[in-house]
Write a protein that holds these residues in place. Structure first.
Motif, short mmCIF file in Angstrom:
data_model
loop_
_atom_site.label_atom_id
_atom_site.label_comp_id
_atom_site.label_asym_id
_atom_site.label_seq_id
_atom_site.Cartn_x
_atom_site.Cartn_y
_atom_site.Cartn_z
N ASN A 32 32.74 28.48 41.63
CA ASN A 32 32.74 28.37 40.18
C ASN A 32 33.39 29.57 39.50
N SER A 33 32.98 30.77 39.89
CA SER A 33 33.60 31.96 39.30
C SER A 33 33.34 33.15 40.20
N LEU A 34 34.20 34.14 40.06
CA LEU A 34 34.01 35.36 40.84
C LEU A 34 32.77 36.11 40.38
N SER A 35 32.36 35.92 39.13
CA SER A 35 31.14 36.56 38.65
C SER A 35 29.92 36.05 39.40
N THR A 56 33.27 47.26 36.83
CA THR A 56 34.29 47.63 37.82
C THR A 56 34.83 46.39 38.52
N PHE A 57 33.93 45.49 38.89
CA PHE A 57 34.33 44.26 39.57
C PHE A 57 35.24 43.43 38.66
N ASN A 113 37.19 44.55 36.26
CA ASN A 113 38.47 45.23 36.10
C ASN A 113 39.32 45.20 37.36
N TYR A 114 38.69 45.40 38.53
CA TYR A 114 39.47 45.52 39.75
C TYR A 114 39.74 44.19 40.44
N PHE A 115 38.83 43.23 40.28
CA PHE A 115 39.01 41.97 40.98
C PHE A 115 39.22 40.77 40.06
N VAL A 116 38.31 40.54 39.13
CA VAL A 116 38.36 39.30 38.35
C VAL A 116 39.65 39.18 37.55
N ARG A 117 39.97 40.17 36.76
CA ARG A 117 41.18 40.09 35.92
C ARG A 117 42.46 39.99 36.74
#
Length: 196
Positions: free
Chosen positions: A113-116, A135-136, A138-142
């Motif tokens: 569903n989402s990386l979150s 941090t997650f 900024n570094y991964f999701v976006r």
């Protein structure tokens, strides 16, 4: 030195607590098992950590977190772990406070569903692995949202792969027993029949 035994905790939806108990009776009959749920659970508080395994529900854990967060468990198993994928939920907040030596999250629902959702699960079972939520993001999701096949996706995959065992339907088919169907006809009582 001998490692001290700690009571293990299984947190599951109410609908599968009996399945856990039945499987434990079947595969580990020598272990003592307590169900910490329902109105009689207060009677277990003084002896909770004397049991080998304690099974509870997500709702009970949420409601009794002030008591349960003071205990230190050995292995903590979260069945149907998608129950706490929303980091803003009360259940996520509660499961995050449970202390244990080892954590295992089980889910039949892939993290799609989402990386979150992935961050929320990892925060509970392997805190710190993915950093803070900011941090997650900024570094991964976006970056992954902008370019799913980029280096950030591969970095995330390498980071989490040692902690995830994913078995596809094809892989488990050999392990499954033959399908059995049982048709049970239940006649409604007069009150149910009237309502129907």
């Amino acid at each position: 030195t001998e490692i001290p035994f700690r009571t293990c905790l299984i947190v599951a939806p109410a609908s599968v607590v009996h399945n856990w108990r039945n499987e434990l009776w079947k595969f580990a009959p020598s272990l003592t098992v307590a169900e910490y749920k329902g109105t009689s659970r207060s009677e277990l508080k003084n002896t909770l950590m004397a049991w080998d395994i304690v099974i509870t529900t997500y709702q009970t854990l949420r409601n009794d977190i002030d008591f349960l967060q003071k205990q230190v468990f050995g292995i903590v198993v979260f069945d149907e772990s998608q129950s706490f994928k929303n980091r803003e939920s009360q259940i996520h907040h509660a499961v995050s406070q449970i202390k244990g030596d080892h954590y295992i999250a089980l889910s039949g629902t892939p993290i799609e569903n989402s990386l979150s959702d992935l961050w929320s699960l990892m925060y509970v079972i392997n805190r710190g692995l993915l950093g803070s939520h900011t941090t997650f993001q900024n570094y991964f999701v976006r970056p992954i949202t902008a370019n799913i096949s980029g280096s950030h996706s591969e970095s995330l995959r390498k980071l989490i792969s040692p902690f995830i065992l994913r078995r596809t339907k094809e892989e488990v088919l050999e392990d499954l027993p033959e399908r059995t169907d049982e048709l049970i006809i239940c006649d409604p009582d007069p009150e149910q029949q009237k309502a129907y």
